[in-house]
Scaffold this motif. Structure first.
Motif, PDB file in Angstrom:
ATOM      1  N   ILE A  53       0.843  -1.198   0.000  1.00  0.00           N
ATOM      2  CA  ILE A  53       0.000   0.000   0.000  1.00  0.00           C
ATOM      3  C   ILE A  53       0.877   1.248   0.000  1.00  0.00           C
ATOM      4  O   ILE A  53       0.660   2.184  -0.772  1.00  0.00           O
ATOM      5  CB  ILE A  53      -0.940   0.012   1.223  1.00  0.00           C
ATOM      6  N   GLY A  54       1.873   1.254   0.892  1.00  0.00           N
ATOM      7  CA  GLY A  54       2.753   2.419   0.962  1.00  0.00           C
ATOM      8  C   GLY A  54       2.348   3.336   2.091  1.00  0.00           C
ATOM      9  O   GLY A  54       2.492   3.013   3.261  1.00  0.00           O
ATOM     10  N   THR A  55       1.784   4.482   1.748  1.00  0.00           N
ATOM     11  CA  THR A  55       1.484   5.488   2.764  1.00  0.00           C
ATOM     12  C   THR A  55       0.167   5.190   3.470  1.00  0.00           C
ATOM     13  O   THR A  55      -0.858   4.955   2.831  1.00  0.00           O
ATOM     14  CB  THR A  55       1.418   6.887   2.147  1.00  0.00           C
ATOM     15  N   MET A  56       0.254   5.217   4.797  1.00  0.00           N
ATOM     16  CA  MET A  56      -0.939   5.069   5.624  1.00  0.00           C
ATOM     17  C   MET A  56      -0.955   6.179   6.665  1.00  0.00           C
ATOM     18  O   MET A  56       0.072   6.814   6.912  1.00  0.00           O
ATOM     19  CB  MET A  56      -0.955   3.698   6.290  1.00  0.00           C
ATOM     20  N   GLY A  57      -2.112   6.395   7.246  1.00  0.00           N
ATOM     21  CA  GLY A  57      -2.191   7.487   8.206  1.00  0.00           C
ATOM     22  C   GLY A  57      -3.359   7.347   9.153  1.00  0.00           C
ATOM     23  O   GLY A  57      -4.111   6.363   9.099  1.00  0.00           O
ATOM     24  N   TRP A  58      -3.457   8.336  10.031  1.00  0.00           N
ATOM     25  CA  TRP A  58      -4.561   8.426  10.978  1.00  0.00           C
ATOM     26  C   TRP A  58      -5.164   9.823  10.916  1.00  0.00           C
ATOM     27  O   TRP A  58      -4.428  10.819  10.890  1.00  0.00           O
ATOM     28  CB  TRP A  58      -4.067   8.158  12.406  1.00  0.00           C
ATOM     29  N   GLY A  59      -6.469   9.865  10.891  1.00  0.00           N
ATOM     30  CA  GLY A  59      -7.181  11.121  10.962  1.00  0.00           C
ATOM     31  C   GLY A  59      -8.137  11.086  12.138  1.00  0.00           C
ATOM     32  O   GLY A  59      -8.345  10.035  12.744  1.00  0.00           O
ATOM     33  N   ARG A  60      -8.678  12.250  12.485  1.00  0.00           N
ATOM     34  CA  ARG A  60      -9.669  12.290  13.549  1.00  0.00           C
ATOM     35  C   ARG A  60     -10.705  13.360  13.245  1.00  0.00           C
ATOM     36  O   ARG A  60     -10.436  14.317  12.538  1.00  0.00           O
ATOM     37  CB  ARG A  60      -9.001  12.550  14.899  1.00  0.00           C
ATOM     38  N   GLN A  61     -11.879  13.143  13.807  1.00  0.00           N
ATOM     39  CA  GLN A  61     -12.957  14.103  13.622  1.00  0.00           C
ATOM     40  C   GLN A  61     -13.677  14.293  14.945  1.00  0.00           C
ATOM     41  O   GLN A  61     -14.272  13.341  15.474  1.00  0.00           O
ATOM     42  CB  GLN A  61     -13.934  13.650  12.536  1.00  0.00           C
ATOM     43  N   ALA A  62     -13.609  15.513  15.449  1.00  0.00           N
ATOM     44  CA  ALA A  62     -14.318  15.866  16.679  1.00  0.00           C
ATOM     45  C   ALA A  62     -15.709  16.366  16.316  1.00  0.00           C
ATOM     46  O   ALA A  62     -15.936  16.828  15.182  1.00  0.00           O
ATOM     47  CB  ALA A  62     -13.545  16.941  17.432  1.00  0.00           C
ATOM     48  N   PRO A  63     -16.648  16.308  17.246  1.00  0.00           N
ATOM     49  CA  PRO A  63     -18.009  16.775  16.962  1.00  0.00           C
ATOM     50  C   PRO A  63     -18.013  18.217  16.478  1.00  0.00           C
ATOM     51  O   PRO A  63     -17.402  19.095  17.083  1.00  0.00           O
ATOM     52  CB  PRO A  63     -18.704  16.647  18.325  1.00  0.00           C
ATOM     53  N   GLY A  64     -18.700  18.455  15.371  1.00  0.00           N
ATOM     54  CA  GLY A  64     -18.818  19.791  14.829  1.00  0.00           C
ATOM     55  C   GLY A  64     -17.596  20.310  14.112  1.00  0.00           C
ATOM     56  O   GLY A  64     -17.559  21.473  13.705  1.00  0.00           O
ATOM     57  N   LYS A  65     -16.596  19.458  13.940  1.00  0.00           N
ATOM     58  CA  LYS A  65     -15.355  19.887  13.274  1.00  0.00           C
ATOM     59  C   LYS A  65     -15.081  19.021  12.058  1.00  0.00           C
ATOM     60  O   LYS A  65     -15.615  17.922  11.928  1.00  0.00           O
ATOM     61  CB  LYS A  65     -14.176  19.821  14.246  1.00  0.00           C
ATOM     62  N   GLN A  66     -14.238  19.550  11.184  1.00  0.00           N
ATOM     63  CA  GLN A  66     -13.844  18.780  10.009  1.00  0.00           C
ATOM     64  C   GLN A  66     -12.825  17.706  10.391  1.00  0.00           C
ATOM     65  O   GLN A  66     -12.100  17.837  11.379  1.00  0.00           O
ATOM     66  CB  GLN A  66     -13.239  19.724   8.958  1.00  0.00           C
ATOM     67  N   ARG A  67     -12.786  16.667   9.601  1.00  0.00           N
ATOM     68  CA  ARG A  67     -11.803  15.621   9.818  1.00  0.00           C
ATOM     69  C   ARG A  67     -10.414  16.187   9.526  1.00  0.00           C
ATOM     70  O   ARG A  67     -10.216  16.897   8.545  1.00  0.00           O
ATOM     71  CB  ARG A  67     -12.082  14.431   8.910  1.00  0.00           C
ATOM     72  N   GLU A  68      -9.456  15.860  10.396  1.00  0.00           N
ATOM     73  CA  GLU A  68      -8.083  16.322  10.190  1.00  0.00           C
ATOM     74  C   GLU A  68      -7.133  15.133  10.210  1.00  0.00           C
ATOM     75  O   GLU A  68      -7.320  14.176  10.964  1.00  0.00           O
ATOM     76  CB  GLU A  68      -7.669  17.334  11.277  1.00  0.00           C
ATOM     77  N   LEU A  69      -6.115  15.224   9.400  1.00  0.00           N
ATOM     78  CA  LEU A  69      -5.090  14.196   9.362  1.00  0.00           C
ATOM     79  C   LEU A  69      -4.071  14.501  10.458  1.00  0.00           C
ATOM     80  O   LEU A  69      -3.544  15.611  10.504  1.00  0.00           O
ATOM     81  CB  LEU A  69      -4.408  14.175   7.995  1.00  0.00           C
TER      82      LEU A  69
END
Length: 114
Positions: free
Chosen positions: A31-47
């Motif tokens: 696959i190569g590149t992998m990551g983690w993102g998060r999304q808090a209530p009322g906010k955009q998802r961020e890497l």
């Protein structure tokens, strides 16, 4: 299509630690590149973290507190989170980039609260 399954979320007190896991349906080396993102209530998802086979990058908000690791033998990536604060509360998603497409897992909830 790459399938990603996260686990390890939960409730943790401020200052605590947690380790998230993400199992991929195919070789993460390929696959190569992998990551983690998060999304808090009322906010955009961020890497918050992204890792190639050779190095990792982190968002300023988590740098020095979070570490992303890869286990190519188990096709699993981890997000080790330390010094957690209430603002880290979010749904955390594993992500992968393959052949120009980005894939996301279903997410795991992390809640930081006393």
């Amino acid at each position: 299509q790459v399938q990603l399954v996260e686990s390890g979320g939960g409730l943790v007190q401020p200052g605590g630690s947690l380790r998230l896991s993400c199992a991929a349906s195919e070789s993460i080396f390929d696959i190569g590149t992998m990551g983690w993102g998060r999304q808090a209530p009322g906010k955009q998802r961020e890497l918050v973290a992204a890792s190639s086979t050779t190095h990792a990058n982190y968002a300023d908000s988590v740098k020095g507190r979070f570490t992303m690791r890869r286990d190519n033998t188990k096709n699993t990536v981890f997000l080790e989170m330390g010094s957690l604060q209430p603002e880290d509360t979010a749904v955390y998603y594993c992500t992968a980039w393959k052949q120009g497409q980005q894939y996301w897992g279903q997410g795991t909830q992390v809640t930081v609260s006393s």
